[in-house]
Design a protein around this motif. Sequence first.
Motif, PDB file in Angstrom:
ATOM      1  N   VAL A 201      -9.416  15.923 -48.144  1.00  0.00           N
ATOM      2  CA  VAL A 201      -9.051  15.249 -49.402  1.00  0.00           C
ATOM      3  C   VAL A 201      -9.135  16.219 -50.574  1.00  0.00           C
ATOM      4  O   VAL A 201      -8.260  16.225 -51.454  1.00  0.00           O
ATOM      5  CB  VAL A 201      -9.961  14.015 -49.621  1.00  0.00           C
ATOM      6  N   ILE A 202     -10.150  17.075 -50.588  1.00  0.00           N
ATOM      7  CA  ILE A 202     -10.260  18.083 -51.651  1.00  0.00           C
ATOM      8  C   ILE A 202      -9.071  19.037 -51.594  1.00  0.00           C
ATOM      9  O   ILE A 202      -8.495  19.406 -52.625  1.00  0.00           O
ATOM     10  CB  ILE A 202     -11.594  18.839 -51.542  1.00  0.00           C
ATOM     11  N   GLN A 203      -8.681  19.447 -50.391  1.00  0.00           N
ATOM     12  CA  GLN A 203      -7.532  20.341 -50.250  1.00  0.00           C
ATOM     13  C   GLN A 203      -6.241  19.664 -50.686  1.00  0.00           C
ATOM     14  O   GLN A 203      -5.390  20.296 -51.310  1.00  0.00           O
ATOM     15  CB  GLN A 203      -7.421  20.837 -48.810  1.00  0.00           C
ATOM     16  N   LEU A 204      -6.086  18.388 -50.378  1.00  0.00           N
ATOM     17  CA  LEU A 204      -4.880  17.672 -50.810  1.00  0.00           C
ATOM     18  C   LEU A 204      -4.817  17.543 -52.331  1.00  0.00           C
ATOM     19  O   LEU A 204      -3.755  17.742 -52.927  1.00  0.00           O
ATOM     20  CB  LEU A 204      -4.828  16.288 -50.165  1.00  0.00           C
ATOM     21  N   THR A 205      -5.936  17.223 -52.976  1.00  0.00           N
ATOM     22  CA  THR A 205      -5.917  17.107 -54.439  1.00  0.00           C
ATOM     23  C   THR A 205      -5.640  18.457 -55.092  1.00  0.00           C
ATOM     24  O   THR A 205      -4.926  18.524 -56.093  1.00  0.00           O
ATOM     25  CB  THR A 205      -7.238  16.534 -54.973  1.00  0.00           C
ATOM     26  N   ALA A 206      -6.182  19.523 -54.522  1.00  0.00           N
ATOM     27  CA  ALA A 206      -5.908  20.856 -55.065  1.00  0.00           C
ATOM     28  C   ALA A 206      -4.442  21.230 -54.886  1.00  0.00           C
ATOM     29  O   ALA A 206      -3.822  21.817 -55.785  1.00  0.00           O
ATOM     30  CB  ALA A 206      -6.804  21.889 -54.401  1.00  0.00           C
TER      31      ALA A 206
ATOM     32  N   PHE B  98      -1.798  19.169 -54.672  1.00  0.00           N
ATOM     33  CA  PHE B  98      -0.963  18.408 -55.600  1.00  0.00           C
ATOM     34  C   PHE B  98      -1.150  18.891 -57.032  1.00  0.00           C
ATOM     35  O   PHE B  98      -0.206  18.904 -57.822  1.00  0.00           O
ATOM     36  CB  PHE B  98      -1.260  16.910 -55.493  1.00  0.00           C
ATOM     37  N   SER B  99      -2.367  19.307 -57.383  1.00  0.00           N
ATOM     38  CA  SER B  99      -2.604  19.842 -58.721  1.00  0.00           C
ATOM     39  C   SER B  99      -1.884  21.177 -58.924  1.00  0.00           C
ATOM     40  O   SER B  99      -1.415  21.474 -60.020  1.00  0.00           O
ATOM     41  CB  SER B  99      -4.099  20.022 -58.963  1.00  0.00           C
TER      42      SER B  99
ATOM     43  N   TYR C 137      -7.109  23.361 -62.446  1.00  0.00           N
ATOM     44  CA  TYR C 137      -7.998  22.714 -61.470  1.00  0.00           C
ATOM     45  C   TYR C 137      -7.554  23.040 -60.052  1.00  0.00           C
ATOM     46  O   TYR C 137      -8.384  23.339 -59.187  1.00  0.00           O
ATOM     47  CB  TYR C 137      -7.984  21.198 -61.698  1.00  0.00           C
ATOM     48  N   GLY C 138      -6.266  22.993 -59.817  1.00  0.00           N
ATOM     49  CA  GLY C 138      -5.747  23.264 -58.483  1.00  0.00           C
ATOM     50  C   GLY C 138      -6.027  24.679 -58.027  1.00  0.00           C
ATOM     51  O   GLY C 138      -6.307  24.916 -56.849  1.00  0.00           O
TER      52      GLY C 138
END
Length: 124
Positions: free
Chosen positions: A58-63, A65-66, A73-74
């Motif tokens: 989930v952390i990798q997915l949010t990064a 998309f950012s 942030y990404g």
Amino acid sequence: MRGAGRVVFAATLLLIAGTLNIIYGIGSLDDANIFVNDKRFIFTNLNTLGWVLIILGVIQLTAGFSLFGGGTYGRVIGIAAATLGAIDALMSVGGAYPFWSLGLFAICVIVIHGLVVLGEPERT
């Protein structure tokens, strides 16, 4: 900007690595037979490994998309998440599919390189 194409490529690879980690995490929670003989690496059982992989994914997915949005942030979280993903991939090399783990490690190293290279515009 120098390295902008590499960042898009790194974001795509980060999304792929995050999706794979979530799939592995769900497989660990379900006690699937993808792990040989219930090997335990560092964590107490497959349930703990599953939750760690899901959170990392989930952390990798949010990064990822950012990064597509152009956020700082990404970049910061992407480097940290790719580093954790690389460590996780190296910890699982002794499992059933060592070359798959090495491939995921290579993806994480390419992501780290692509995010670190991003810099100021080149001078002409």
